[in-house]
Design a protein around this motif. Sequence first.
Motif, PDB file in Angstrom:
ATOM      1  N   LEU A   2       0.831  -1.204   0.000  1.00 62.14           N
ATOM      2  CA  LEU A   2       0.000   0.000   0.000  1.00 62.14           C
ATOM      3  C   LEU A   2       0.864   1.252   0.000  1.00 62.14           C
ATOM      4  O   LEU A   2       0.605   2.214  -0.734  1.00 62.14           O
ATOM      5  CB  LEU A   2      -0.918  -0.009   1.223  1.00 62.14           C
ATOM      6  CG  LEU A   2      -1.847   1.198   1.400  1.00 62.14           C
ATOM      7  CD1 LEU A   2      -2.792   1.340   0.212  1.00 62.14           C
ATOM      8  CD2 LEU A   2      -2.636   1.078   2.700  1.00 62.14           C
TER       9      LEU A   2
ATOM     10  N   ILE B 169      -2.973   2.724  -6.339  1.00 62.85           N
ATOM     11  CA  ILE B 169      -4.038   1.980  -5.655  1.00 62.85           C
ATOM     12  C   ILE B 169      -5.253   2.855  -5.406  1.00 62.85           C
ATOM     13  O   ILE B 169      -6.399   2.442  -5.593  1.00 62.85           O
ATOM     14  CB  ILE B 169      -3.506   1.400  -4.324  1.00 62.85           C
ATOM     15  CG1 ILE B 169      -2.489   0.297  -4.607  1.00 62.85           C
ATOM     16  CG2 ILE B 169      -4.650   0.857  -3.463  1.00 62.85           C
ATOM     17  CD1 ILE B 169      -1.704  -0.148  -3.381  1.00 62.85           C
ATOM     18  N   THR B 170      -5.014   4.105  -5.009  1.00 57.29           N
ATOM     19  CA  THR B 170      -6.124   4.984  -4.660  1.00 57.29           C
ATOM     20  C   THR B 170      -6.867   5.537  -5.879  1.00 57.29           C
ATOM     21  O   THR B 170      -7.851   6.260  -5.722  1.00 57.29           O
ATOM     22  CB  THR B 170      -5.650   6.149  -3.778  1.00 57.29           C
ATOM     23  OG1 THR B 170      -4.537   6.802  -4.403  1.00 57.29           O
ATOM     24  CG2 THR B 170      -5.243   5.642  -2.404  1.00 57.29           C
TER      25      THR B 170
ATOM     26  N   TRP C 113      -9.163  -2.912   0.214  1.00 54.54           N
ATOM     27  CA  TRP C 113      -7.759  -3.281   0.041  1.00 54.54           C
ATOM     28  C   TRP C 113      -7.472  -4.621   0.728  1.00 54.54           C
ATOM     29  O   TRP C 113      -6.780  -5.479   0.173  1.00 54.54           O
ATOM     30  CB  TRP C 113      -6.870  -2.182   0.602  1.00 54.54           C
ATOM     31  CG  TRP C 113      -5.395  -2.484   0.613  1.00 54.54           C
ATOM     32  CD1 TRP C 113      -4.584  -2.619   1.691  1.00 54.54           C
ATOM     33  CD2 TRP C 113      -4.556  -2.679  -0.537  1.00 54.54           C
ATOM     34  NE1 TRP C 113      -3.297  -2.880   1.317  1.00 54.54           N
ATOM     35  CE2 TRP C 113      -3.244  -2.930  -0.050  1.00 54.54           C
ATOM     36  CE3 TRP C 113      -4.781  -2.661  -1.912  1.00 54.54           C
ATOM     37  CZ2 TRP C 113      -2.169  -3.157  -0.905  1.00 54.54           C
ATOM     38  CZ3 TRP C 113      -3.702  -2.895  -2.764  1.00 54.54           C
ATOM     39  CH2 TRP C 113      -2.421  -3.145  -2.253  1.00 54.54           C
TER      40      TRP C 113
END
Length: 218
Positions: free
Chosen positions: A75, A82-83, A92
């Motif tokens: 992360l 990812i965001t 997640w």
Amino acid sequence: DASTELPTDLRFLYIDLDSVIVGPLDELAMARLTPSSPLGLLGTDNMVNERRSGGFNSSVMLWPLGAVADVWTALRSHFGAITTIIYKFDHWLEMMCPDSCVLEAKLPGQLLEYGQVGSKLPESATLVTFPLAPKPHQAVVDENWIKLHWLGGKARSDTGGRKADWVAPYDRGAEVVGEKAEGAGGNGAEERARPESGRSQAPQHHSEADGAIIEDCD
């Protein structure tokens, strides 16, 4: 890395600050996790407020030291990308740890959410979570069991007509800081809740790398 300085047999139990402990947590803390499912958390199948099945809820998490380090390191390393596709920490976890242990199955009747409980607290309950809304400071006005376990029996009327002491921090916009994934990778994902005007806002997960945020709506 702080995790290298801790006992190797250490395990972590995370509980959201908007949860109400109503019984002993010994069995939760010692719940058996298998090597194939080293992360224990809540499932959404029976959660009224979540309104979805087959998912995870991170209001409660249990894991051995270092067992899920990649959850945090991946992360942190790829936060920007990812965001762009997910915004909730629970999603997640569903992606990274699909075989996680659902703690409600290990401890039937002990871990409940407010939507399952309402005004009657089951004798078997040990912990009640508050996904989404309402939060304890909102529901306490109507529920005696929350007054007992969250406020120590103190009701609003105990202040002689004044606004109860427990309301003041929310009116001031107090900031509560906790951490999720602490110990998994050594740093943890920071969770912030800034309640204002008597309402709590969604906690958020900060990335130290770029200051971006993943909201956690649990």
